[in-house]
Design a protein around this motif. Sequence first.
Motif, short mmCIF file in Angstrom:
data_model
loop_
_atom_site.label_atom_id
_atom_site.label_comp_id
_atom_site.label_asym_id
_atom_site.label_seq_id
_atom_site.Cartn_x
_atom_site.Cartn_y
_atom_site.Cartn_z
N ASN A 226 0.82 -1.20 0.00
CA ASN A 226 0.00 0.00 0.00
C ASN A 226 0.86 1.26 0.00
O ASN A 226 0.59 2.20 -0.76
CB ASN A 226 -0.93 -0.01 1.21
N GLU A 230 1.08 3.71 -3.27
CA GLU A 230 0.55 5.06 -3.09
C GLU A 230 1.53 6.11 -3.58
O GLU A 230 1.14 7.13 -4.14
CB GLU A 230 0.21 5.31 -1.61
N THR A 235 -3.17 6.73 -4.82
CA THR A 235 -3.96 6.22 -3.69
C THR A 235 -5.02 5.23 -4.12
O THR A 235 -5.25 4.22 -3.45
CB THR A 235 -4.62 7.38 -2.93
N ALA A 238 -3.56 1.87 -4.75
CA ALA A 238 -2.92 1.37 -3.53
C ALA A 238 -3.94 0.82 -2.55
O ALA A 238 -3.67 -0.15 -1.82
CB ALA A 238 -2.11 2.49 -2.88
N GLN A 239 -5.13 1.40 -2.52
CA GLN A 239 -6.17 0.96 -1.60
C GLN A 239 -6.68 -0.44 -1.90
O GLN A 239 -7.32 -1.07 -1.06
CB GLN A 239 -7.34 1.95 -1.62
#
Length: 369
Positions: A226, A230, A235, A238-239
């Motif tokens: 993550n 990111e 983001t 990455a989430q």
Amino acid sequence: MRNLNNEKVNNLRNANIELLRIISMLMVLMMHCLQSSGALECGGSYQVVYRLIKSFCIVAVNIFVIINGYFGPVSNFKLKNVFKIWGIVWFYSITTYVFAICMGMQIMSTSSLIGAVCPLLTKKYWFVNSYLGLYIISPFLDKFLKRLTKHQTRTLLCILIFLFSVRSTVFPSTWCLDSSGGYGIIWFTVLYLIAGAIKLHYSASVSSGCYMEIYLGNVLIVFIGNCVLERTVGTLYAQKFYGYNSIFVMIAAVALFMYMLKLEPMNKPICYFVNIIAKSAFSVYIIHYSVNDILWTQLLGLQEITLNSIKGIIQVVIAVIVVYFICTMIDFVRRTVIYRLIELQVVSRYILKINKTIEKAQNKIYDFE
């Protein structure tokens, strides 16, 4: 004939899973606390600490479903439990709504009133809706699993895990069959089948320590993955590592479940205590989530600015434990009052009639003969 000694051992061993249920709910509270208080966006080195904590806790929802899949044979299915769960949700939705209004923390409106009176019609209780849907179809899933051979079960799970976990972790959401991130009945069904397959076909040949290493390893993969994604990709992508249907989150959840399953049985006093506390785990979720918007900031005073310190981390941990304790005590009072009402002759007769009606409906709907 059943071996009574083995049955006693299994009952004691199941207390380890009830302890895991408690731990999982503490993890859920921790994630909601971190999200609502702004801890995950507080900045600095402490933000990294909070994200690491989230990485340890992200398995909680998956574990809840796995537990129910493992201990969910057809013989234990009761349709009345659907109405029982609905009743718990409705009761706490109404009472917490009235509490928030009386405390001046929520303004009464038509939309909020409808949401409180009809909680399962909204997306707020997504977990309950998905869980109830899974519970209703679980007898069919159990029958389906029992008809498959071990090889067929393994093949099916490999296909499902690839389609709904590996693919969802690697590819963009628009390329996935289930873009919900595991927030729905599709992923719950996959987890349920995994748990059922473990119960029917899997005999653990590795030590409990090995399962803990697998859990910790995948937690680190989720955390590092993550952070790296990111910074490099963004983001949004990455989430995906924090998605419930992430392959790493799934493996971590199964590993932690197997670790607890292989632990030595507890002694009877501790076993009894754990089972008592675990009875309220679901209610803890409903109670705290009903006031989640105001719980961590307005009621407990956790603010993003004060969380950026060692003291802030300690406050978060204490807040989660206190909330769990208070919610458990509230549910204990509710269950005590209900048991007293059931003892009343008029109420017991009414409940008996309802149960008979539900049982007749269950026999017609789930007639597998």
